[in-house]
Design a protein around this motif. Structure first.
Motif, PDB file in Angstrom:
ATOM      1  N   PHE A 151      11.957   0.884  11.447  1.00 11.97           N
ATOM      2  CA  PHE A 151      10.877   0.047  10.969  1.00 11.97           C
ATOM      3  C   PHE A 151      10.670   0.283   9.483  1.00 11.97           C
ATOM      4  O   PHE A 151       9.792   1.017   9.067  1.00 11.97           O
ATOM      5  CB  PHE A 151       9.605   0.304  11.770  1.00 11.97           C
ATOM      6  CG  PHE A 151       8.762  -0.909  11.813  1.00 11.97           C
ATOM      7  CD1 PHE A 151       8.862  -1.781  12.876  1.00 11.97           C
ATOM      8  CD2 PHE A 151       7.926  -1.213  10.777  1.00 11.97           C
ATOM      9  CE1 PHE A 151       8.126  -2.942  12.887  1.00 11.97           C
ATOM     10  CE2 PHE A 151       7.192  -2.374  10.790  1.00 11.97           C
ATOM     11  CZ  PHE A 151       7.286  -3.240  11.847  1.00 11.97           C
ATOM     12  N   ILE A 153       9.228  -0.499   6.293  1.00 16.75           N
ATOM     13  CA  ILE A 153       8.224  -1.316   5.625  1.00 16.75           C
ATOM     14  C   ILE A 153       8.094  -0.876   4.170  1.00 16.75           C
ATOM     15  O   ILE A 153       7.068  -1.068   3.542  1.00 16.75           O
ATOM     16  CB  ILE A 153       6.875  -1.300   6.346  1.00 16.75           C
ATOM     17  CG1 ILE A 153       6.346   0.109   6.482  1.00 16.75           C
ATOM     18  CG2 ILE A 153       6.965  -1.933   7.701  1.00 16.75           C
ATOM     19  CD1 ILE A 153       4.947   0.139   7.059  1.00 16.75           C
ATOM     20  N   VAL A 211       8.039   4.914   9.172  1.00 13.63           N
ATOM     21  CA  VAL A 211       6.889   4.098   8.762  1.00 13.63           C
ATOM     22  C   VAL A 211       6.025   4.866   7.769  1.00 13.63           C
ATOM     23  O   VAL A 211       5.643   4.355   6.711  1.00 13.63           O
ATOM     24  CB  VAL A 211       6.064   3.680   9.996  1.00 13.63           C
ATOM     25  CG1 VAL A 211       4.736   3.072   9.566  1.00 13.63           C
ATOM     26  CG2 VAL A 211       6.829   2.684  10.824  1.00 13.63           C
ATOM     27  N   ILE A 212       5.755   6.125   8.108  1.00 14.08           N
ATOM     28  CA  ILE A 212       4.917   6.947   7.235  1.00 14.08           C
ATOM     29  C   ILE A 212       5.622   7.160   5.899  1.00 14.08           C
ATOM     30  O   ILE A 212       5.032   6.998   4.825  1.00 14.08           O
ATOM     31  CB  ILE A 212       4.640   8.310   7.895  1.00 14.08           C
ATOM     32  CG1 ILE A 212       4.122   8.120   9.320  1.00 14.08           C
ATOM     33  CG2 ILE A 212       3.679   9.129   7.066  1.00 14.08           C
ATOM     34  CD1 ILE A 212       2.840   7.374   9.401  1.00 14.08           C
ATOM     35  N   ILE A 215       5.441   3.980   3.779  1.00 15.12           N
ATOM     36  CA  ILE A 215       4.120   3.708   3.197  1.00 15.12           C
ATOM     37  C   ILE A 215       3.895   4.618   1.996  1.00 15.12           C
ATOM     38  O   ILE A 215       3.474   4.177   0.923  1.00 15.12           O
ATOM     39  CB  ILE A 215       3.016   3.926   4.246  1.00 15.12           C
ATOM     40  CG1 ILE A 215       3.109   2.868   5.339  1.00 15.12           C
ATOM     41  CG2 ILE A 215       1.636   3.871   3.595  1.00 15.12           C
ATOM     42  CD1 ILE A 215       2.143   3.087   6.477  1.00 15.12           C
ATOM     43  N   MET A 216       4.204   5.911   2.186  1.00 19.45           N
ATOM     44  CA  MET A 216       3.946   6.874   1.120  1.00 19.45           C
ATOM     45  C   MET A 216       4.828   6.579  -0.100  1.00 19.45           C
ATOM     46  O   MET A 216       4.368   6.606  -1.238  1.00 19.45           O
ATOM     47  CB  MET A 216       4.190   8.302   1.604  1.00 19.45           C
ATOM     48  CG  MET A 216       3.328   8.687   2.778  1.00 19.45           C
ATOM     49  SD  MET A 216       1.591   8.406   2.434  1.00 19.45           S
ATOM     50  CE  MET A 216       0.993   7.863   4.002  1.00 19.45           C
ATOM     51  N   TYR A 219       3.611   3.808  -2.347  1.00 14.56           N
ATOM     52  CA  TYR A 219       2.567   4.168  -3.311  1.00 14.56           C
ATOM     53  C   TYR A 219       3.120   5.041  -4.427  1.00 14.56           C
ATOM     54  O   TYR A 219       2.704   4.923  -5.584  1.00 14.56           O
ATOM     55  CB  TYR A 219       1.407   4.869  -2.600  1.00 14.56           C
ATOM     56  CG  TYR A 219       0.512   3.891  -1.911  1.00 14.56           C
ATOM     57  CD1 TYR A 219      -0.389   3.133  -2.651  1.00 14.56           C
ATOM     58  CD2 TYR A 219       0.588   3.679  -0.561  1.00 14.56           C
ATOM     59  CE1 TYR A 219      -1.192   2.201  -2.037  1.00 14.56           C
ATOM     60  CE2 TYR A 219      -0.216   2.752   0.066  1.00 14.56           C
ATOM     61  CZ  TYR A 219      -1.109   2.020  -0.681  1.00 14.56           C
ATOM     62  OH  TYR A 219      -1.900   1.092  -0.080  1.00 14.56           O
ATOM     63  N   ILE A 350       8.311  -8.198   5.122  1.00 12.53           N
ATOM     64  CA  ILE A 350       8.207  -7.736   6.510  1.00 12.53           C
ATOM     65  C   ILE A 350       7.923  -8.922   7.415  1.00 12.53           C
ATOM     66  O   ILE A 350       8.589  -9.121   8.437  1.00 12.53           O
ATOM     67  CB  ILE A 350       7.071  -6.705   6.642  1.00 12.53           C
ATOM     68  CG1 ILE A 350       7.293  -5.548   5.690  1.00 12.53           C
ATOM     69  CG2 ILE A 350       6.959  -6.207   8.068  1.00 12.53           C
ATOM     70  CD1 ILE A 350       6.052  -4.709   5.491  1.00 12.53           C
TER      71      ILE A 350
ATOM     72  N   ILE B 165      -2.130   1.238  12.220  1.00  5.10           N
ATOM     73  CA  ILE B 165      -1.845   0.982  10.806  1.00  5.10           C
ATOM     74  C   ILE B 165      -2.978   0.128  10.246  1.00  5.10           C
ATOM     75  O   ILE B 165      -3.104  -0.056   9.043  1.00  5.10           O
ATOM     76  CB  ILE B 165      -0.489   0.250  10.649  1.00  5.10           C
ATOM     77  CG1 ILE B 165       0.621   1.021  11.317  1.00  5.10           C
ATOM     78  CG2 ILE B 165      -0.130  -0.002   9.210  1.00  5.10           C
ATOM     79  CD1 ILE B 165       1.266   2.084  10.530  1.00  5.10           C
ATOM     80  N   VAL B 218       3.028  -1.314  15.222  1.00  5.28           N
ATOM     81  CA  VAL B 218       3.117  -1.258  13.755  1.00  5.28           C
ATOM     82  C   VAL B 218       3.080  -2.674  13.177  1.00  5.28           C
ATOM     83  O   VAL B 218       2.405  -2.943  12.185  1.00  5.28           O
ATOM     84  CB  VAL B 218       4.400  -0.516  13.318  1.00  5.28           C
ATOM     85  CG1 VAL B 218       4.510  -0.509  11.813  1.00  5.28           C
ATOM     86  CG2 VAL B 218       4.389   0.890  13.848  1.00  5.28           C
ATOM     87  N   VAL B 222       0.318  -4.031  10.525  1.00  4.40           N
ATOM     88  CA  VAL B 222       0.670  -4.576   9.201  1.00  4.40           C
ATOM     89  C   VAL B 222       0.126  -5.989   9.051  1.00  4.40           C
ATOM     90  O   VAL B 222      -0.484  -6.357   8.041  1.00  4.40           O
ATOM     91  CB  VAL B 222       2.205  -4.555   9.016  1.00  4.40           C
ATOM     92  CG1 VAL B 222       2.601  -5.339   7.788  1.00  4.40           C
ATOM     93  CG2 VAL B 222       2.702  -3.131   8.918  1.00  4.40           C
ATOM     94  N   TYR B 358      -4.569   3.486   4.105  1.00  3.07           N
ATOM     95  CA  TYR B 358      -3.273   4.154   4.214  1.00  3.07           C
ATOM     96  C   TYR B 358      -3.394   5.630   3.862  1.00  3.07           C
ATOM     97  O   TYR B 358      -2.717   6.472   4.452  1.00  3.07           O
ATOM     98  CB  TYR B 358      -2.245   3.458   3.325  1.00  3.07           C
ATOM     99  CG  TYR B 358      -1.898   2.082   3.795  1.00  3.07           C
ATOM    100  CD1 TYR B 358      -1.190   1.895   4.973  1.00  3.07           C
ATOM    101  CD2 TYR B 358      -2.289   0.958   3.089  1.00  3.07           C
ATOM    102  CE1 TYR B 358      -0.872   0.634   5.423  1.00  3.07           C
ATOM    103  CE2 TYR B 358      -1.980  -0.316   3.526  1.00  3.07           C
ATOM    104  CZ  TYR B 358      -1.267  -0.468   4.694  1.00  3.07           C
ATOM    105  OH  TYR B 358      -0.957  -1.719   5.149  1.00  3.07           O
ATOM    106  N   LEU B 361      -4.667   7.315   6.838  1.00  2.00           N
ATOM    107  CA  LEU B 361      -3.558   7.564   7.765  1.00  2.00           C
ATOM    108  C   LEU B 361      -2.790   8.815   7.349  1.00  2.00           C
ATOM    109  O   LEU B 361      -2.427   9.660   8.180  1.00  2.00           O
ATOM    110  CB  LEU B 361      -2.639   6.344   7.762  1.00  2.00           C
ATOM    111  CG  LEU B 361      -1.523   6.301   8.786  1.00  2.00           C
ATOM    112  CD1 LEU B 361      -2.103   6.142  10.164  1.00  2.00           C
ATOM    113  CD2 LEU B 361      -0.585   5.154   8.491  1.00  2.00           C
TER     114      LEU B 361
END
Lengths: 438, 435
Positions: A151, A153, A211-212, A215-216, A219, A350, B165, B218, B222, B358, B361
């Motif tokens: 996944f 993203i 996924v984590i 995302i990180m 950023y 996505i 999420i 997920v 999103v 986020y 999370l």
């Protein structure tokens, strides 16, 4: 991903043999030719196809968006005050509000009949294709990682890294025409590939959830581009804003139809990428392994496929494609590096990949649709004052509806191929016979 | 990175004469990280330090009990703290060589020394060398409040096996509903209630699509975030921005100073002179911790998150429990959303949560899916964010973007096992279909 894949409607058995054997399984005592159910009607086959489902989802999302436009429109709201005296006024205003917004959306995305010459009339379509280009690239990157069960993203971060590298090569190296552009493209792909490959590497080596990580890293990439734009190597001379110098003419992707349109050769490269990815997924060994890992990693491991290496390879490829999205932004559309170079293409990618059901050509058409929404949304906002955020609402609703076929079927009363009336009939018919056999 | 980790984990078998089954696994990872960071401290904060005086103000002028300011010589402090850090690294090496875990006090002292050394160094390189400690800590807590509510929402969902999420969307819609309801009713408490209801609506979408329609969680998360961003952005610019309707001027939630506790120096004003929502946050974190570890509901929630089939066998209705937990999680996140419009800013703005969901999370993961872990992780992230703005006010040379990256880098380190492995609930993200 697997769960939504499994949600895909199973095509009903249309060939006589398959249907007959099904009937035979239900009632073993009757010969196949006696109980073989009739072929499904054309209307049934039409209404249960995935394409109709997608169109239904599109219509449902547009209707919800239209209702939102109507109920926030000032003219409609004032007419609603005397709704019971003259309801026709309200409906008229409501129809006008929604239809004018959607007409403006269409005219801004495809064809503008009010244009003075053909250049102006056709301009919206080229604008759609321009915006679709990075969406297609990044969408392909996301799609191939979906196919291998990852996944991903993190397209946003990968686009940004691609843009940073491509931009740096573009404005700080001064090289001859062809070599410069090729280096920009290669550099951009490498930048994205490194960022994507990092996710694959960390996932493969430590088992961290992608996924984590994605995302990180998105950023981190955003802060990274904001940082490099404050350094002397990147910031435009004499400017206090975070903006880079313009890239050299030799590093730019040439315009496709002259200077009156923004459309550039990146779109052609995107089509080539679709063809290449399509071949790679469906015809090559790498693609086969990738799909195998996506469908069942355990079985693939047993069959001798190196799953962890596969994750890295897929993420490198996905990152490279997203990096190309960065290149098309830097070298085709924007020509300067800013903090906003990736806009929201990485996140839209996505939904583009989801809408295209992770297939290369599906992603292509979904990218065009989203490009049209984006280009048309801008025109809609300027011409009718309808806020562009409605486009986000419609886009996300489309994906939600497509991801949940039972919901769309319930709304439009479409037949469900997995439990059809035909089956019920067959069961009813077979039940007494089975009882008799006992 | 991980190859290094694997190499560092030597398996040493003692001689056959002692117990042959016993295997000693030696972990060098912590020791190596400590050493590297200690050497960085030594190099940056001690050897190449500017000889300056750094003043930490311990109390503000309005405090009843006033403490004097603490003045530290930056070079001396740097040396002392670097030596402390090196000693702790040595302790870690000793513990590693004996096959023992690094003692908790060693870890605590090390990180404290490291953070203070970096703080002193950063302030000594700024234009102004005076820093208010209560201001720094109080600001950190304030910034951490929405993160804490958000991570509690994620915790409730993920411990029962639904990946959330959509925290970002819950916060944003909570903020939006709070602004509208608070303005219409002229009552901040109604706004708070509306925020909870609004975020529950977002949760409802998440729950229906991921539990009833089995869409990948997920994906739903999103897409829901995009949906909420678009919806609130659309309503904001069409309805809220019309000047004639006062829909975007909610009242503030009141502040409240706890009588005696708020007079304690340094921590008193930081912890006990805050908006009521902060006290609500204390209550929610404690309640979630208590319920999760001490009640039947908590046991069932954890069971459903780890092994739904086993829970189902014992008569727990897996999907119903998940459904309700996701809704409750929405209510919790809604309070965090209300913080944006009822406490920190007095009106709603498009995308005003700016990725806080986020970070929440990330805090949940860094806190290893535990209530107090997530609380401290969120406080740490709040500290990092506040430090960034405080230091840029002081005019420091550290690029603010690097401090902004810190929470994300720390989270990557946490999930990849560099700083203590964090492992989520086993069934998180896996929809449960009864066979």
């Amino acid at each position: 991903m697997s769960s939504s894949e499994s949600q895909q409607p199973v095509a009903p058995p249309v060939d006589g043999a398959g249907a007959a054997s099904e009937g035979a399984a239900a009632a073993p005592v009757t010969p196949p030719w006696a109980s073989g159910p009739e072929k499904p009607s054309l209307a049934y086959r039409f209404t249960s196809s995935p394409l109709v489902l997608s169109v239904a989802a599109l219509i449902a999302a547009l209707v919800v968006g239209g209702l939102l436009i109507v109920f926030t429109d000032q003219r409609v709201l004032t007419r609603m005050n005397y709704f019971f005296n003259r309801p026709s006024d309200t409906f008229e205003a409501a129809w006008k509000a929604a239809s004018s917004a959607y007409v403006a959306l269409f005219e801004g995305a495809i064809f503008d009949p009010h244009g003075e010459d053909w250049t102006q009339r056709i301009y919206p379509l080229t604008e759609t294709l321009t915006i679709a280009t990075p969406l297609i690239f990044a969408g392909l990157g996301v799609a191939i990682s979906f196919r291998s069960g990852l996944f991903n993203i993190g397209a946003q971060g990968q686009i940004i890294l691609g843009a940073i590298v491509a931009g740096y090569i573009g404005f700080s190296w001064h090289l001859p025409v062809a070599i410069h552009l090729i280096l920009v493209i290669v550099g951009g792909m490498l930048g994205g590939a490194v960022w994507g490959g990092l996710v694959g590497l960390l996932k493969a080596k430590t088992g961290a959830h992608e996924v984590i990580l994605c995302i990180m890293l998105n950023y981190v990439a955003l802060n990274l581009v904001l940082y490099v734009l404050t350094t002397p190597g990147f910031q435009r001379e004499g400017s206090t804003n975070p903006i880079s110098p313009q890239i050299d003419r030799s590093a730019q992707l040439p315009r496709l139809f002259g200077d009156s349109f923004r459309l550039h050769w990146g779109f052609v490269l995107a089509i080539l990428a679709v063809l290449l990815v399509s071949w790679m997924i469906n015809r090559s060994t790498v693609g086969f392994r990738l799909r195998a890992v996506g469908s069942n990693p355990e079985a693939s491991k047993t069959a001798g496929i190196n799953v962890t290496a596969g994750y890295i390879v897929v993420m490198v490829m996905a990152g490279g494609l997203s990096g190309m999205a960065g290149v098309s932004q830097i070298s085709g559309t924007e020509k300067v590096l800013t903090g906003d170079v990736a806009a929201s293409f990485g996140f839209d990618a996505i939904t583009v990949a989801l809408l295209g059901r992770s297939k290369p050509w599906g992603t292509f058409w979904a990218g065009l649709l989203y490009g049209a929404f984006r280009a048309g949304g801008v025109a809609m906002q300027t011409n009718t004052g309808t806020n562009i955020n409605i486009v986000l609402v419609v886009q996300s609703l489309i994906v939600l509806f497509i991801a949940a076929p039972p919901l769309v079927r319930a709304i439009f009363r479409l037949p469900d191929p997995s439990k059809t009336g035909r089956d019920k009939k067959a069961r009813k018919a077979s039940a007494p016979k089975a009882g008799a056999a006992q | 990175m991980s190859t290094a980790v694997q190499e560092n984990r030597n398996t040493v078998r003692p001689p056959e004469s002692s117990e042959p089954e016993k295997t000693v696994v030696r972990h060098w990872r912590t020791a190596i990280i400590f050493t590297v960071l200690a050497l960085v401290t030594l190099l940056v904060c001690a050897i190449s330090a500017a000889d300056d005086t750094v003043v930490f103000r311990l109390s503000e002028t309005r405090d009843t009990i006033r403490l004097g300011d603490v003045a530290l010589g930056s070079r001396v402090t740097g040396w002392v703290l670097a030596v402390v850090a090196i000693c702790m690294a040595a302790v870690a090496w000793t513990a590693g060589s004996k096959g023992r875990k690094v003692p908790w006090w060693c870890t605590a002292v090390f990180w404290a020394a490291f953070v203070i050394a970096m703080l002193v160094w950063a302030v000594s390189h700024a234009d102004s060398n005076s820093l208010s400690l209560p201001g720094l800590l109080g600001g950190s807590l304030t910034l951490a409040v929405p993160l804490i509510f958000g991570s509690m929402s994620g915790l409730l969902c993920e411990r029962s096996g639904v990946v959330n999420i959509a925290i970002e969307g819950q916060l944003l819609f909570g903020a939006f509903s709070a602004a509208v309801a608070g303005s219409v009713s002229h009552n901040a408490w109604v706004g708070l209630l509306a925020a909870m209801l609004g975020a529950v609506l977002v949760s409802l979408v998440l729950a229906v699509f991921s539990i009833k329609y089995l869409v990948n969680q997920v994906i739903v998360g999103v897409v829901v975030n995009v949906l909420v961003s678009g919806l609130t952005g659309f309503l904001y610019s069409t309805v809220l921005s019309r000047s004639n309707v006062g829909l975007n001027a909610p009242d503030h939630l009141p502040d409240y100073a706890v009588p005696v506790l708020s007079k304690i120096p340094v921590i008193g004003p930081v912890l006990f002179d805050q908006s009521v929502i902060v006290y609500l946050m204390y209550g929610v974190v404690f309640l979630i911790w208590y319920c999760l570890t001490r009640t039947r509901w908590g046991l069932r929630t954890r069971a459903v998150g780890e092994h739904p089939k086993a829970a189902d066998t014992l008569g727990v209705n897996v999907n119903r429990l998940r459904f309700w937990n996701v809704l409750v999680a929405g209510a919790v996140a809604g309070m965090g959303g209300a913080f944006f419009t009822l406490v920190s800013v007095s009106s709603f703005n498009k995308d005003m949560t700016a990725g806080q969901g986020y970070i929440a999370l990330a805090a949940l993961i860094f806190g290893r899916w535990r209530p107090f872990g997530a609380l401290f992780a969120a406080l740490l992230f709040g500290f990092a964010t506040n430090l960034q703005s405080v230091l840029s006010l002081l005019g420091t040379t550290v690029p603010s973007q690097f401090l902004a990256m810190l929470p994300y880098l720390v989270t990557i380190a946490a999930v990849t096992g560099l700083v203590g492995r964090s492992r989520g609930p086993a069934a998180s993200g896996v929809p449960y279909v009864k066979e």
